[in-house]
Design a protein around this motif. Structure first.
Motif, PDB file in Angstrom:
ATOM      1  N   HIS A 204     -19.672   1.849 -23.689  1.00 57.31           N
ATOM      2  CA  HIS A 204     -20.852   0.981 -23.774  1.00 57.31           C
ATOM      3  C   HIS A 204     -21.435   1.097 -25.182  1.00 57.31           C
ATOM      4  CE1 HIS A 204     -24.133  -1.382 -22.103  1.00 57.31           C
ATOM      5  NE2 HIS A 204     -25.007  -0.537 -22.616  1.00 57.31           N
ATOM      6  N   GLY A 205     -21.436  -0.010 -25.928  1.00 62.74           N
ATOM      7  CA  GLY A 205     -21.957   0.000 -27.285  1.00 62.74           C
ATOM      8  C   GLY A 205     -20.981   0.507 -28.331  1.00 62.74           C
ATOM      9  N   ALA A 206     -19.732   0.750 -27.937  1.00 66.12           N
ATOM     10  CA  ALA A 206     -18.730   1.255 -28.875  1.00 66.12           C
ATOM     11  C   ALA A 206     -18.208   0.131 -29.765  1.00 66.12           C
ATOM     12  CB  ALA A 206     -17.584   1.909 -28.109  1.00 66.12           C
ATOM     13  N   ASN A 207     -17.320   0.478 -30.714  1.00 68.40           N
ATOM     14  CA  ASN A 207     -16.799  -0.554 -31.606  1.00 68.40           C
ATOM     15  C   ASN A 207     -15.718  -1.386 -30.914  1.00 68.40           C
ATOM     16  OD1 ASN A 207     -14.041   0.463 -32.114  1.00 68.40           O
ATOM     17  ND2 ASN A 207     -15.040   2.102 -33.254  1.00 68.40           N
ATOM     18  N   GLU A 208     -15.338  -2.488 -31.543  1.00 73.93           N
ATOM     19  CA  GLU A 208     -14.412  -3.445 -30.939  1.00 73.93           C
ATOM     20  C   GLU A 208     -13.039  -2.841 -30.677  1.00 73.93           C
ATOM     21  OE1 GLU A 208     -12.605  -7.935 -31.851  1.00 73.93           O
ATOM     22  OE2 GLU A 208     -14.079  -7.015 -33.189  1.00 73.93           O
ATOM     23  N   ASP A 209     -12.541  -2.006 -31.590  1.00 70.34           N
ATOM     24  CA  ASP A 209     -11.218  -1.401 -31.399  1.00 70.34           C
ATOM     25  C   ASP A 209     -11.203  -0.480 -30.177  1.00 70.34           C
ATOM     26  OD1 ASP A 209     -10.222  -2.712 -33.582  1.00 70.34           O
ATOM     27  OD2 ASP A 209     -10.466  -1.029 -34.968  1.00 70.34           O
ATOM     28  N   THR A 210     -12.286   0.246 -29.984  1.00 72.23           N
ATOM     29  CA  THR A 210     -12.373   1.149 -28.826  1.00 72.23           C
ATOM     30  C   THR A 210     -12.374   0.363 -27.523  1.00 72.23           C
ATOM     31  OG1 THR A 210     -13.675   2.706 -30.151  1.00 72.23           O
ATOM     32  CG2 THR A 210     -13.691   3.011 -27.760  1.00 72.23           C
ATOM     33  N   THR A 211     -13.205  -0.673 -27.458  1.00 73.28           N
ATOM     34  CA  THR A 211     -13.274  -1.452 -26.222  1.00 73.28           C
ATOM     35  C   THR A 211     -11.980  -2.222 -25.971  1.00 73.28           C
ATOM     36  OG1 THR A 211     -14.398  -3.217 -27.463  1.00 73.28           O
ATOM     37  CG2 THR A 211     -15.779  -1.682 -26.246  1.00 73.28           C
ATOM     38  N   ASN A 212     -11.320  -2.661 -27.020  1.00 72.80           N
ATOM     39  CA  ASN A 212     -10.035  -3.338 -26.844  1.00 72.80           C
ATOM     40  C   ASN A 212      -8.975  -2.392 -26.290  1.00 72.80           C
ATOM     41  OD1 ASN A 212     -10.862  -5.881 -27.640  1.00 72.80           O
ATOM     42  ND2 ASN A 212     -10.268  -5.604 -29.783  1.00 72.80           N
ATOM     43  N   ALA A 213      -9.034  -1.124 -26.707  1.00 74.22           N
ATOM     44  CA  ALA A 213      -8.098  -0.125 -26.170  1.00 74.22           C
ATOM     45  C   ALA A 213      -8.344   0.077 -24.679  1.00 74.22           C
ATOM     46  CB  ALA A 213      -8.252   1.201 -26.926  1.00 74.22           C
ATOM     47  N   TYR A 214      -9.615   0.116 -24.278  1.00 78.33           N
ATOM     48  CA  TYR A 214      -9.961   0.233 -22.859  1.00 78.33           C
ATOM     49  C   TYR A 214      -9.499  -1.004 -22.089  1.00 78.33           C
ATOM     50  CZ  TYR A 214     -12.831   4.459 -22.218  1.00 78.33           C
ATOM     51  OH  TYR A 214     -13.261   5.750 -22.057  1.00 78.33           O
ATOM     52  N   LYS A 215      -9.738  -2.174 -22.673  1.00 82.30           N
ATOM     53  CA  LYS A 215      -9.348  -3.417 -22.012  1.00 82.30           C
ATOM     54  C   LYS A 215      -7.835  -3.468 -21.797  1.00 82.30           C
ATOM     55  CE  LYS A 215      -9.411  -8.460 -22.505  1.00 82.30           C
ATOM     56  NZ  LYS A 215      -9.898  -9.612 -23.317  1.00 82.30           N
ATOM     57  N   LYS A 216      -7.076  -3.070 -22.805  1.00 78.10           N
ATOM     58  CA  LYS A 216      -5.621  -3.074 -22.696  1.00 78.10           C
ATOM     59  C   LYS A 216      -5.155  -2.111 -21.610  1.00 78.10           C
ATOM     60  CE  LYS A 216      -1.371  -2.509 -25.396  1.00 78.10           C
ATOM     61  NZ  LYS A 216      -0.803  -2.200 -26.736  1.00 78.10           N
ATOM     62  N   GLN A 217      -5.825  -0.937 -21.513  1.00 75.83           N
ATOM     63  CA  GLN A 217      -5.471   0.019 -20.464  1.00 75.83           C
ATOM     64  C   GLN A 217      -5.784  -0.549 -19.089  1.00 75.83           C
ATOM     65  OE1 GLN A 217      -3.951   3.194 -20.966  1.00 75.83           O
ATOM     66  NE2 GLN A 217      -3.603   2.836 -18.780  1.00 75.83           N
ATOM     67  N   PHE A 218      -6.922  -1.230 -18.965  1.00 75.33           N
ATOM     68  CA  PHE A 218      -7.272  -1.877 -17.686  1.00 75.33           C
ATOM     69  C   PHE A 218      -6.216  -2.900 -17.308  1.00 75.33           C
ATOM     70  CE2 PHE A 218      -9.117  -5.592 -15.560  1.00 75.33           C
ATOM     71  CZ  PHE A 218      -9.560  -5.008 -14.380  1.00 75.33           C
ATOM     72  N   GLN A 219      -5.796  -3.712 -18.255  1.00 72.62           N
ATOM     73  CA  GLN A 219      -4.783  -4.722 -17.982  1.00 72.62           C
ATOM     74  C   GLN A 219      -3.476  -4.091 -17.534  1.00 72.62           C
ATOM     75  OE1 GLN A 219      -4.970  -6.564 -21.878  1.00 72.62           O
ATOM     76  NE2 GLN A 219      -6.128  -8.318 -21.104  1.00 72.62           N
ATOM     77  N   THR A 220      -3.080  -3.015 -18.191  1.00 73.64           N
ATOM     78  CA  THR A 220      -1.855  -2.303 -17.813  1.00 73.64           C
ATOM     79  C   THR A 220      -1.967  -1.740 -16.406  1.00 73.64           C
ATOM     80  OG1 THR A 220      -1.378  -1.703 -20.117  1.00 73.64           O
ATOM     81  CG2 THR A 220      -0.344  -0.358 -18.406  1.00 73.64           C
ATOM     82  N   ASP A 221      -3.111  -1.155 -16.096  1.00 72.11           N
ATOM     83  CA  ASP A 221      -3.312  -0.540 -14.785  1.00 72.11           C
ATOM     84  C   ASP A 221      -3.351  -1.583 -13.668  1.00 72.11           C
ATOM     85  OD1 ASP A 221      -3.383   1.964 -15.925  1.00 72.11           O
ATOM     86  OD2 ASP A 221      -5.563   2.138 -15.897  1.00 72.11           O
ATOM     87  N   GLY A 256     -24.227  -2.348 -15.695  1.00 70.61           N
ATOM     88  CA  GLY A 256     -24.778  -1.210 -14.969  1.00 70.61           C
ATOM     89  C   GLY A 256     -24.040   0.085 -15.238  1.00 70.61           C
ATOM     90  N   ALA A 257     -22.711   0.010 -15.369  1.00 66.42           N
ATOM     91  CA  ALA A 257     -21.929   1.208 -15.668  1.00 66.42           C
ATOM     92  C   ALA A 257     -22.315   1.758 -17.037  1.00 66.42           C
ATOM     93  CB  ALA A 257     -20.437   0.889 -15.625  1.00 66.42           C
ATOM     94  N   GLY A 258     -22.593   0.845 -17.979  1.00 67.76           N
ATOM     95  CA  GLY A 258     -23.009   1.278 -19.307  1.00 67.76           C
ATOM     96  C   GLY A 258     -24.344   1.990 -19.278  1.00 67.76           C
ATOM     97  N   LEU A 259     -25.260   1.502 -18.446  1.00 68.01           N
ATOM     98  CA  LEU A 259     -26.564   2.138 -18.337  1.00 68.01           C
ATOM     99  C   LEU A 259     -26.462   3.481 -17.615  1.00 68.01           C
ATOM    100  CD1 LEU A 259     -28.691  -1.019 -17.508  1.00 68.01           C
ATOM    101  CD2 LEU A 259     -28.723   0.287 -19.627  1.00 68.01           C
ATOM    102  N   LEU A 260     -25.540   3.586 -16.663  1.00 69.80           N
ATOM    103  CA  LEU A 260     -25.383   4.839 -15.928  1.00 69.80           C
ATOM    104  C   LEU A 260     -24.787   5.930 -16.809  1.00 69.80           C
ATOM    105  CD1 LEU A 260     -25.710   6.104 -13.067  1.00 69.80           C
ATOM    106  CD2 LEU A 260     -23.324   5.493 -12.645  1.00 69.80           C
ATOM    107  N   PHE A 261     -23.743   5.568 -17.576  1.00 72.23           N
ATOM    108  CA  PHE A 261     -23.015   6.577 -18.351  1.00 72.23           C
ATOM    109  C   PHE A 261     -23.263   6.510 -19.856  1.00 72.23           C
ATOM    110  CE2 PHE A 261     -20.085   6.143 -14.605  1.00 72.23           C
ATOM    111  CZ  PHE A 261     -20.299   7.414 -14.103  1.00 72.23           C
ATOM    112  N   GLY A 262     -23.923   5.447 -20.332  1.00 69.95           N
ATOM    113  CA  GLY A 262     -24.066   5.274 -21.764  1.00 69.95           C
ATOM    114  C   GLY A 262     -25.458   5.506 -22.303  1.00 69.95           C
ATOM    115  N   THR A 263     -26.397   5.951 -21.454  1.00 69.09           N
ATOM    116  CA  THR A 263     -27.766   6.182 -21.933  1.00 69.09           C
ATOM    117  C   THR A 263     -28.167   7.648 -21.719  1.00 69.09           C
ATOM    118  OG1 THR A 263     -28.608   5.368 -19.797  1.00 69.09           O
ATOM    119  CG2 THR A 263     -28.488   3.783 -21.597  1.00 69.09           C
ATOM    120  N   HIS A 264     -28.785   7.982 -20.606  1.00 66.87           N
ATOM    121  CA  HIS A 264     -29.276   9.341 -20.391  1.00 66.87           C
ATOM    122  C   HIS A 264     -28.132  10.341 -20.230  1.00 66.87           C
ATOM    123  CE1 HIS A 264     -33.107   7.476 -20.227  1.00 66.87           C
ATOM    124  NE2 HIS A 264     -32.865   6.848 -19.093  1.00 66.87           N
TER     125      HIS A 264
END
Length: 392
Positions: A204-221, A256-264
């Protein structure tokens, strides 16, 4: 309080071990999934009509097979709470009525509860009602309470791979699981990579390369999930899938996941670093393996697989994941936030920094949640992707 010397005892869990380690927190304690899944039950009560209506639409599309052959249902990512039992019983009662309405005797039903090997299946099976007398008719079963009319078994393993024999399953159900990745992308923890998630424990709030790596992993999974189910499902079968989703087209906004794990939760990791309890490298090597897809993300993978017809695909507002009885009780909100985070990620945190420091981390989450209680309740809202897929 953890000592500075504990830094030397921290063990980072490699990606290859995630499947063996990860599970919802078992047992029946305050932070257990069985306890915290009450939130899902409460939200189900609030949204029951629309959610059950969507599920039953899927059940109406399932092709009725010979009553002489058992009808087999699978809940993938079942975890260890009451939710999976409620869902299986809803499915079986509906399918029984469909058989009777068509003039057939209802078949025997089998239900497989599947999750990773580390799941607390013991807690789950303690919650199962006893098997009904084999001589009881379906009418008597539907009118009775406290018994089940299906055979039950556990199947441990990753749903990104094959779990069942070919053409053996009539219906797959999976709720609140497909957003969990099979592993953290290697590039996200590689200091030399532009996708290195420095300073963060979530995307949540990370750079584009990081989120693209996550997206690619989601697609693979998700591709692996669909490929496996296409081999296991009988012709005329269906799937009903629910996972965390997002309404934003921007994948760095994880909702919501970003607020749960990306803030407090994130800030509490930073506190451990500032207090010298862990190093910044130890924080940066921990990442929550979750990706909340958009509808387009999900649709692209299903269409690329080509084995399933999309009967329904929509975003559903699921509400807050927090179990709170008194919204004005700020300490209760703080505990609810900490328990919600711990119930789903506590096992990973324990494995990464040890139980003592993990306890310290979640106490910090609780404290921050107490201070920001109103904001936490208002903003921590989840959206879910609901998909109904048919197999030709």
């Amino acid at each position: 309080m953890a000592r500075r010397g504990d830094i030397n005892n921290i063990v980072v869990v490699p990606n290859m071990k995630l499947e063996r380690v990860f599970s919802m927190k078992g047992g029946n304690g305050e932070a257990s999934y069985a306890n915290n899944s009450q939130a899902q039950n409460q939200k189900r009560a609030r949204h029951a009509r629309s959610m059950l209506h969507l599920l039953k639409e899927t059940l109406e599309r399932v092709q009725l097979t010979s009553p002489q052959v058992p009808f087999t249902v699978v809940d993938l990512g079942c975890s260890c709470g009451n939710n999976t039992i409620f869902t299986i019983e809803t499915i079986i009662k509906h399918m029984s009525k469909r058989y009777e309405a068509a003039g057939y005797e209802a078949p025997e039903f089998s239900a497989f509860f599947s999750d990773l090997p580390s799941n607390d299946f013991n807690t789950l099976f303690h919650l199962l009602p006893p098997l009904a007398d084999p001589g009881v008719s379906m009418e008597e079963y539907l009118a009775a309470k406290g018994h089940r009319s299906y055979f039950a078994a556990a199947v441990p393993g990753s749903f990104h791979k094959r779990l069942f024999p070919s053409r053996s399953i009539n219906l797959f159900h999976s709720a609140f699981s497909l957003h969990w990745l099979s592993q953290i992308p290697d590039s996200v923890v590689d200091k030399k990579s532009t996708a290195y998630n420095k300073g963060r424990v979530f995307i949540h709030g990370a750079n584009e390369d990081t989120t693209n790596a996550y997206k690619k992993q989601f697609q693979t999974d998700l591709s692996g999930f669909l490929r496996s189910r296409a081999q296991e499902m009988m012709s005329g079968g269906s799937m009903f899938l629910v996972c965390l989703g997002r309404t934003s087209v921007d994948p760095t906004d994880q909702g919501g996941a970003g607020l749960l794990f990306g803030t407090h939760f994130q800030d509490s990791w930073n506190d451990l670093v500032l207090e010298g309890l862990i190093t910044s490298e130890q924080r940066d090597s921990f990442n929550i393996p979750v990706y909340a897809p958009s509808i387009q993300d999900f649709k692209e993978v299903v269409e690329a697989n080509g084995s399933f017809t999309i009967d329904k695909l929509e975003v559903f507002k699921g509400g807050s994941p927090l179990v709170v009885n008194q919204p004005d009780d700020e300490p209760e909100v703080g505990r609810a936030l900490a328990n919600s985070c711990r119930s789903v990620a506590g096992v990973l945190v324990d494995a990464h920094i040890g139980e003592e420091l993990s306890k310290e981390l979640f106490l910090k989450v609780e404290h921050k949640g107490t201070i920001h209680a109103k904001e936490v309740l208002e903003q921590t809202q989840f959206f879910h992707i609901v998909a109904s897929l048919s197999f030709a």
